[in-house]
Every structure is written in structure tokens, then in C-alpha cells.
Design an enzyme around this catalytic site. Structure first.
Site, PDB file in Angstrom:
ATOM      1  CB  CYS A 205      -0.994  -0.038   1.160  1.00  0.00           C
ATOM      2  SG  CYS A 205      -2.362   1.139   0.975  1.00  0.00           S
TER       3      CYS A 205
ATOM      4  CG  HIS B 253      -4.006  -3.675   2.224  1.00  0.00           C
ATOM      5  ND1 HIS B 253      -3.121  -3.230   3.181  1.00  0.00           N
ATOM      6  CD2 HIS B 253      -4.649  -2.576   1.758  1.00  0.00           C
ATOM      7  CE1 HIS B 253      -3.232  -1.910   3.304  1.00  0.00           C
ATOM      8  NE2 HIS B 253      -4.154  -1.490   2.450  1.00  0.00           N
TER       9      HIS B 253
ATOM     10  CD  GLU C  95      -2.215  -6.430   4.710  1.00  0.00           C
ATOM     11  OE1 GLU C  95      -2.555  -5.265   4.976  1.00  0.00           O
ATOM     12  OE2 GLU C  95      -1.472  -6.721   3.755  1.00  0.00           O
TER      13      GLU C  95
END
EC number: 4.3.2.10
Length: 216
Positions: free
Chosen positions: A88, A196, A198
Site C-alpha cells: 500500500c 493488501h 494480508e
């Protein structure tokens, strides 16, 4: 192998750490995932991850505020050429400049500035929050074994700005949000994702696993 996730007060640090721990565990990769704000530990890491959320200028200032950290990141990523992943705003800091709020200089590793996304469709809101399909512009070990198309390349975004990369060969993937948005960049031992990993479920886990195995 020790992976340093840099803690400078920005980014989804807990979820990123857990995602890397899971990827290593499920991939059978022997790796210590080290969430650290210690520049010396970053300098000795085998690979580094720079997360980031919020404004470009704030993240740049936050990273510089940690004693020796900006220099440590440059040393590991450039002088030592160890694998680097920016996430990001961490990816955005790889650029030459950020144009949000004010002009802020980044690391300058990827040619181009970080600019506001400007979708042509007025129905598309800023920031872009949610899932989007990404399109690979070229092959890269980061995406090895990941199915193409919306089923495989489905990533989670939260952003209002993107890296308007000048060099086509540094753009790894794009997304369509009323116009092309840079989704991933890569150069040598450096990679970055605007989305992202994750939070990107199957794609994110596979991408993190590939990063842990990557030998640039």
C-alpha cells in the site's frame, strides 16, 4: 531466514505479521517473522517488508522519525539487494514523489509520482475500498502459480492514490477503476503492491509465500 516487517506506526501490522507467519507455516518455509522498529535488526534481515496506510507525507515522516530506519531500508534494499516488499503506502514510498497534501520525496526506486486516482465513471467513489481484479502486465515470481482471471487475481484495495509509474517495464500489474490503476510494481529485488496481500485471502497468501521463496 528472518523477515523484518517494519514497525513505524503505520500499516496493518498485526494482520500482516500473522499472514506472513501463516504463509511460512503452511508453505513449510523456515522463517522468523520479526515485527521490528529497530533499524539494526532491519539491516541484518534476510528480506524486508514495508507496510503503510494513510497519507504519503505522514508515512514518509513516520519512517524518517525512527532513528536510522530510512537509511537501513535503503541499505538492505539497494546496497545489499535483499528482497523488499512494499505494501500500500509502503509501495508508494518506492516512488520518486508523493503529491498528496504536499510534494514529498520517496525512495526514488520506481520512476514516477504518486497521484490521486481519477476514475472516469462518477459512480466510482474515492477511496477505492474493496475487491478488484488485477491484470498482470508481465510474468514475475511473485505471481507464480496463481491462476489468472478474476478467480485467481482478486485483490483487496483501500486507497485514493496510486503510483503513476513512468516506465512500463516497472509496472507488474494494473487494476481497472474507471481507468488504469497501478496494482503492483517490480524492479530487480524490489516489489510492491498497492493492494493488501494480508487482506486478499487466497491471492495474498500465495503471493506472500512466493515472496518468502523468491531468490532475485
Amino acid at each position: 531466514m528472518r523477515v523484518a516487517i517494519i514497525d513505524y506506526g503505520s500499516g496493518n501490522l498485526r494482520s500482516a505479521t500473522k499472514a506472513f507467519e501463516r504463509a511460512a507455516r503452511e508453505g513449510g518455509i523456515s522463517a522468523e517473522i520479526d515485527l521490528t522498529a529497530d533499524a539494526d535488526r532491519v539491516r541484518t534481515a534476510d528480506r524486508i517488508v514495508l507496510p503503510g496506510v494513510g497519507a504519503y507525507a505522514d508515512c514518509a515522516a513516520g519512517l524518517r522519525a525512527v532513528d536510522g530506519m530510512w537509511e537501513a531500508v535503503e541499505d538492505v534494499a539497494i546496497a545489499q539487494s535483499r528482497p523488499f516488499l512494499g505494501i500500500c503506502v509502503g509501495m508508494q514510498l518506492m516512488s520518486e514523489r508523493g503529491l498528496e497534501k504536499t510534494v514529498t520525496h520517496g525512495f526514488g526506486w520506481i520512476s514516477g509520482d504518486v497521484k490521486e486516482i481519477t476514475p472516469t465513471d462518477p459512480a466510482l467513489k474515492i477511496p477505492q475500498i474493496g475487491w478488484n481484479t488485477i491484470e498482470l502486465r508481465r510474468q514475475h515470481p511473485l505471481f507464480a502459480g496463481i491462476p489468472t482471471g478474476p478467480e485467481g487475481l482478486h485483490a483487496y484495495f483501500v486507497h485514493s492514490y496510486h503510483l503513476d509509474a513512468k516506465k512500463p517495464d516497472e509496472i507488474l500489474a494494473v487494476a481497472d477503476y474507471g481507468g488504469p490503476v497501478t496494482a503492483a510494481v517490480a524492479r530487480d529485488n524490489l516489489v510492491g503492491t498497492q493492494f493488501h496481500p494480508e487482506k486478499s485471502q487466497a491471492l495474498g497468501l500465495a503471493l506472500i509465500t512466493n515472496f518468502l521463496r523468491w531468490r532475485p
